[in-house]
Each structure stands twice: as C-alpha cells, then as structure tokens.
Design an enzyme around this catalytic site. Structure first.
Site, PDB file in Angstrom:
ATOM      1  N   LYS A  31     -15.469  14.499 -45.506  1.00 27.88           N
ATOM      2  CA  LYS A  31     -16.191  14.172 -44.279  1.00 27.88           C
ATOM      3  C   LYS A  31     -16.644  15.451 -43.591  1.00 27.88           C
ATOM      4  O   LYS A  31     -15.844  16.337 -43.324  1.00 27.88           O
ATOM      5  CB  LYS A  31     -15.311  13.358 -43.326  1.00 27.88           C
ATOM      6  CG  LYS A  31     -16.011  12.982 -42.011  1.00 27.88           C
ATOM      7  CD  LYS A  31     -15.150  12.082 -41.155  1.00 27.88           C
ATOM      8  CE  LYS A  31     -14.104  12.834 -40.367  1.00 27.88           C
ATOM      9  NZ  LYS A  31     -14.695  13.630 -39.249  1.00 27.88           N
ATOM     10  N   ASP A  58     -20.511  12.493 -40.665  1.00 28.43           N
ATOM     11  CA  ASP A  58     -19.965  11.801 -39.502  1.00 28.43           C
ATOM     12  C   ASP A  58     -20.545  12.378 -38.214  1.00 28.43           C
ATOM     13  O   ASP A  58     -19.923  13.209 -37.552  1.00 28.43           O
ATOM     14  CB  ASP A  58     -18.436  11.941 -39.533  1.00 28.43           C
ATOM     15  CG  ASP A  58     -17.747  11.334 -38.324  1.00 28.43           C
ATOM     16  OD1 ASP A  58     -18.309  10.408 -37.722  1.00 28.43           O
ATOM     17  OD2 ASP A  58     -16.633  11.801 -37.991  1.00 28.43           O
ATOM     18  N   LYS A  60     -22.102  10.171 -35.819  1.00 28.00           N
ATOM     19  CA  LYS A  60     -21.968   9.130 -34.782  1.00 28.00           C
ATOM     20  C   LYS A  60     -23.196   9.049 -33.884  1.00 28.00           C
ATOM     21  O   LYS A  60     -23.115   9.175 -32.656  1.00 28.00           O
ATOM     22  CB  LYS A  60     -20.723   9.375 -33.927  1.00 28.00           C
ATOM     23  CG  LYS A  60     -19.406   9.427 -34.695  1.00 28.00           C
ATOM     24  CD  LYS A  60     -18.240   9.631 -33.738  1.00 28.00           C
ATOM     25  CE  LYS A  60     -16.905   9.699 -34.445  1.00 28.00           C
ATOM     26  NZ  LYS A  60     -16.724  10.953 -35.212  1.00 28.00           N
ATOM     27  N   ARG A 213      -5.958  16.703 -40.838  1.00 30.72           N
ATOM     28  CA  ARG A 213      -4.989  17.793 -40.769  1.00 30.72           C
ATOM     29  C   ARG A 213      -3.768  17.604 -41.655  1.00 30.72           C
ATOM     30  O   ARG A 213      -3.140  18.585 -42.048  1.00 30.72           O
ATOM     31  CB  ARG A 213      -4.589  18.010 -39.311  1.00 30.72           C
ATOM     32  CG  ARG A 213      -5.660  18.750 -38.528  1.00 30.72           C
ATOM     33  CD  ARG A 213      -5.450  18.713 -37.028  1.00 30.72           C
ATOM     34  NE  ARG A 213      -5.883  17.434 -36.467  1.00 30.72           N
ATOM     35  CZ  ARG A 213      -6.099  17.236 -35.168  1.00 30.72           C
ATOM     36  NH1 ARG A 213      -5.906  18.223 -34.312  1.00 30.72           N
ATOM     37  NH2 ARG A 213      -6.503  16.053 -34.727  1.00 30.72           N
TER      38      ARG A 213
END
Length: 236
Positions: A31, A58, A60, A213
C-alpha cells in the site's frame, strides 16, 4: 485480486522503500499512502511496479464528482491494482470515480479495483457521534456507507474487521472487505482503535488485510510478514 496481506509502506522516501522491499524475494501486495505518494509522486509507483509488486494506492479521494472523476482518469494510467475514495463523498462522487477509472484505464489493461472508506479504523463511535454528528451506531454508519458504495458500482469498502460480517450480510460475499488495523497478538495498537489479528480477520470475513508497523517496524520484517501470512492463510 491478490489476497496476500497488504503491507502498508508508511515510509517517507524512495530510498527507504527500496531498502525495505529488497529484503523480500517474493511478489508482495503493498500500500502506497499519502505520506509516500506526496513525497515521491507517481515515480514511486513505477519503481515498485518494476520490482514486481502489486499496489494499493491509498489516497482516499473526496471532492466534487467531476474533480474525482478527472483525478481517477489520471490514476488509472499508473497501472495500480486498487484505489479508493471516501464513501462520505456520496453516491454521485463514487459513480464518477468509477467512470473516471474506466475511461482512464489503457486498452488491454485491467481496471483497478475501486473501494470506499467507510469509517476510519482510528474513529470510535463516540467520536463519530460527537464530531461528525452521525447519531447512530458505528456499525450502522459503516454498513450504510457500504451499501451506498455497492449501489454506486464499487468493488468493495475499507472497514474494520469488526464490521466485515455485517457488510457481507448486506452486500454479499464477493464484495471486498479490506481491513486495516491488523496487529499480531500482543502488538501495539498505535493510533488505531478498532484492531484485530490476521486469523480473527479471516474468521470474520475480511477479504484483504492491511498490515503496517507490525511488519515494517519489526526487527525481521520478512519473518514478521510470513507470520502474518501464515495466520491469514491467503494465497496470491
């Protein structure tokens, strides 16, 4: 679409991305979000594609329908696999986004899948009600957005694992439920509020999971990825 865990490349530069990806000797689904895309621009997409990986871009998008349509026409040319908008932009905006993707996809290439963000996994029900003035339950809000996205012709939504079953009941099994907020057992939740483990996500009906993470900040990212992959049980 590739159902392997999606690795969120929450990194700030091309150098960091290359160093991270060079640790792997397999095809990944990654991503690219705002932080990386706004630092490096479309060139980072080409770099990752040349390394052989699938990409969820990504960004949005959330704007008036015409603006989103034009933006999607441009993004379609990048050859990514998955893009998204905010469902809060409304049905017309989502329809325009799909129109832009279709018009912008080069002949002979597959159209990127299009999904809509329902409620961010960092949002709690209390926040939603107080700050967005949506006076219903979080589940009801998410499912309402999912139904709107399906009616607008989108391929799926971004939601938390906790809403995946309800969305499947409302929108069908083949409607994508892309779920971020994935952590390994005992891992920190960071700024996410609605989190889950990979195996729980699988049991709840997620179709794709996004892991950041827990992999990128792990002492051994490849080992962490394979742990997530094993718990998830997805296959490319």
């Amino acid at each position: 679409m590739n159902t392997n865990p999606i690795i969120a490349l929450d990194l700030s530069s091309k150098v960091e991305v290359i160093e991270f990806l060079e640790q792997f000797n397999e095809k990944l689904f990654v991503k690219v979000g705002m932080e990386l895309y706004y630092q490096e621009g479309p060139a980072i997409i080409q770099t990752i594609k040349e390394m052989g990986h699938d990409i969820f871009l990504d960004l949005k998008l959330h704007d008036i329908p015409n603006t989103v349509k034009s933006a999607m026409k441009g993004l379609a040319k990048l050859g990514v696999n998955l893009v998204n908008v905010h469902a809060a932009g409304g049905s017309q905006m989502m329809q325009a986004a799909m129109e832009g993707l279709i018009e912008g996809t080069p002949v002979g290439q597959e159209r990127p899948a299009l999904i809509a963000v329902t409620q961010l996994t960092s949002t709690t029900e209390e926040q939603m009600q107080k700050e967005q003035n949506i006076l219903t339950s979080l589940d009801a809000s998410v499912i309402n957005y999912a139904v709107l996205a399906k009616e607008a012709g989108l391929d799926g939504v971004v939601c938390s694992v906790l809403e995946a079953k309800g969305i499947e009941e409302a929108c069908g099994k083949t409607f994508f439920k892309v779920t971020p907020g994935i952590r390994l057992a005992g891992g920190e939740s960071h700024d996410q509020k609605r989190v889950a483990t990979p195996d729980f996500a699988k049991s709840e009906g997620s179709t794709q999971i996004v892991v950041g993470r827990a992999i990128t900040k792990a002492e051994n990212p490849v080992e962490a990825y394979h742990t997530v992959q094993q718990l998830w049980g997805g296959n490319a």
